[in-house]
Design a protein around this motif. Sequence first.
Motif, PDB file in Angstrom:
ATOM      1  N   GLU A  54     -20.944  37.297  62.338  1.00 38.65           N
ATOM      2  CA  GLU A  54     -19.617  36.550  62.233  1.00 38.65           C
ATOM      3  C   GLU A  54     -18.712  36.722  63.428  1.00 38.65           C
ATOM      4  OE1 GLU A  54     -16.413  34.983  59.052  1.00 38.65           O
ATOM      5  OE2 GLU A  54     -17.991  36.509  58.562  1.00 38.65           O
ATOM      6  N   ALA A  55     -18.603  38.159  63.757  1.00 38.96           N
ATOM      7  CA  ALA A  55     -17.664  38.561  65.018  1.00 38.96           C
ATOM      8  C   ALA A  55     -18.161  38.355  66.211  1.00 38.96           C
ATOM      9  CB  ALA A  55     -17.131  40.098  64.516  1.00 38.96           C
ATOM     10  N   LEU A  56     -19.427  38.159  66.525  1.00 38.39           N
ATOM     11  CA  LEU A  56     -20.089  38.008  67.755  1.00 38.39           C
ATOM     12  C   LEU A  56     -19.680  36.884  68.574  1.00 38.39           C
ATOM     13  CD1 LEU A  56     -22.185  39.910  69.192  1.00 38.39           C
ATOM     14  CD2 LEU A  56     -23.933  38.065  68.456  1.00 38.39           C
ATOM     15  N   ARG A  57     -19.099  37.277  69.720  1.00 35.89           N
ATOM     16  CA  ARG A  57     -18.714  36.116  70.853  1.00 35.89           C
ATOM     17  C   ARG A  57     -19.495  36.113  71.934  1.00 35.89           C
ATOM     18  NH1 ARG A  57     -13.878  34.012  69.122  1.00 35.89           N
ATOM     19  NH2 ARG A  57     -12.810  35.208  67.231  1.00 35.89           N
ATOM     20  N   TRP A  58     -19.604  35.038  72.553  1.00 38.91           N
ATOM     21  CA  TRP A  58     -20.430  34.519  73.681  1.00 38.91           C
ATOM     22  C   TRP A  58     -20.123  35.691  74.759  1.00 38.91           C
ATOM     23  CZ3 TRP A  58     -24.751  32.984  73.465  1.00 38.91           C
ATOM     24  CH2 TRP A  58     -25.111  31.847  72.475  1.00 38.91           C
ATOM     25  N   MET A 108     -16.638  41.820  60.722  1.00 41.53           N
ATOM     26  CA  MET A 108     -15.519  40.915  60.151  1.00 41.53           C
ATOM     27  C   MET A 108     -15.205  41.542  58.902  1.00 41.53           C
ATOM     28  SD  MET A 108     -13.630  38.333  60.436  1.00 41.53           S
ATOM     29  CE  MET A 108     -14.157  37.606  62.166  1.00 41.53           C
ATOM     30  N   GLU A 148     -11.023  41.099  62.225  1.00 43.29           N
ATOM     31  CA  GLU A 148     -12.131  41.684  62.560  1.00 43.29           C
ATOM     32  C   GLU A 148     -11.740  43.081  62.423  1.00 43.29           C
ATOM     33  OE1 GLU A 148     -12.266  40.769  66.609  1.00 43.29           O
ATOM     34  OE2 GLU A 148     -13.365  38.741  66.230  1.00 43.29           O
ATOM     35  N   ASP A 176     -15.536  32.420  74.961  1.00 43.97           N
ATOM     36  CA  ASP A 176     -14.751  33.364  73.957  1.00 43.97           C
ATOM     37  C   ASP A 176     -14.888  32.638  72.635  1.00 43.97           C
ATOM     38  OD1 ASP A 176     -13.738  35.055  75.587  1.00 43.97           O
ATOM     39  OD2 ASP A 176     -12.006  33.899  76.175  1.00 43.97           O
ATOM     40  N   PRO A 187     -16.854  31.823  69.073  1.00 37.42           N
ATOM     41  CA  PRO A 187     -18.161  32.810  68.256  1.00 37.42           C
ATOM     42  C   PRO A 187     -19.644  32.088  68.660  1.00 37.42           C
ATOM     43  CG  PRO A 187     -16.134  32.004  66.747  1.00 37.42           C
ATOM     44  CD  PRO A 187     -16.108  31.159  68.182  1.00 37.42           C
ATOM     45  N   ARG A 209     -20.902  29.961  63.640  1.00 36.10           N
ATOM     46  CA  ARG A 209     -19.959  29.947  62.731  1.00 36.10           C
ATOM     47  C   ARG A 209     -20.844  30.389  61.338  1.00 36.10           C
ATOM     48  NH1 ARG A 209     -15.002  28.501  61.792  1.00 36.10           N
ATOM     49  NH2 ARG A 209     -14.557  27.550  63.942  1.00 36.10           N
TER      50      ARG A 209
END
Length: 465
Positions: A186-190, A206, A213, A244, A246, A249
Amino acid sequence: MAREKAKYWSENARGLEQKPKRGGNTSAASPGETVSEYFARWNAARDVRGLVSIHKEASTFRIHIEPIIGTKPIASITRADIEAVVEAMDAKVAAGSHSWQTMQRAWVIATKMFKDTLRSKIAALRVRGDNPCADVAGPDRGVERAKSYLYPSEFLALMNSDRVPLHWRRMIALAVYLYVRAGELEALRWSDVDLDHGVINVNRGMDRLRAREKSTKGKLARRFALEENLLPLLRAMKAKADPDAPVIRMVCGQSLARILRRYLKFAGVTRPELFADDETRKPITFHDLRATGITWMAIRGDDPIKIMRRAGHADFATTQRYVREAEQLAGRFEPVFPPLPASLLGDGDHDDPSGNRQDGAETSENQANTSPRLGDVDRPDVRLVHVDAELHLDHDGHRGPPLLGDQQHDDGIRPAVGGQDLGEVGGLDARLREGRDRLAERVVQHLGGQRRPVLEQLHQGFMGD
């Protein structure tokens, strides 16, 4: 998780504005402070540190520890008192009223608390010269329930099923091929995904209870090479995403396991071990998708130390369990981490993460999703009830007691339109998100601007993003 979030924010709403920035309620112990009073101070200090399990542990303490020693002075607790607690725990397991795992969790709480009465970093929490739990044998352990995992053929059946929404198929693929926890996904971003070099950084998770976070479990950030067969999916997804944003989702944590099992059946995956719930087996959960990926690495023969680091295990003994399972299956397993079907690379813009198909392809499950929309909060018969927190906001925003005659939804938050419970209808998470802003604003306006900061946090806590 929705139930826990709602209860946490409801119980803490009144004190949010006055909560100290550091240390919690760590004033010096009052003379004759009881175990229950000490636990309240101790748990408040842990709350400030951001520990995610404090609400569950408070409930466990009230049920299994407080009735035995709660009214006794913390400074006068003896070894015999602790042994009485253990005896009561064993009796509950023998009577079949509670599992041995629950008693083990309760014992951990007791040992942690009494250890801190002697050795806490916070001086105000050090109220004893000894630890009465030292050298006391804890409650008896029972049989460990076997973890579930998917075979590659079962995984591919999910990936190829047109009855499973594209968003969910992608979410499952990422959980397996990245071997991450749900909060980490869930907290992973590009910005954490380096497709040029085929590397990913997993450095945060998360905290769903507080809707923010946090560090990864065990505070172990990790960087590792991506599975080769996952790269085409990541490239397709990133092509339409903000840097930036996620990676994906997530939906409500409490419903992940339930929806996963439903989609497994939709895909024709009905192996009994995935759904059994008895003394030796537990039904598959979303977390077991991570276990699937770790098991596959062990099956492939990856170096155990590399598996440990990729999975973020703090203890090598945890990794060894997967290695031992792989040894039992050697030569009897299908090829792991297979190529993903091309259908996963398509356009997922119209796919609802909550599980509703939005592309016009109705399934038998979706045909039932014709209930009134929660976003229509101007309707006078719309209400939101949270039974656990004893919070009832009706259509006028009035606060009142819970509706005792109503059934509680599995997630603790039960929207209802007229007399109909929407908890059994798909798409609940999307509808909660759609209606939350206007609903919260009306509640804030009704109760006045003074409560705005508290209610906004309450709203964010049980609605979430």
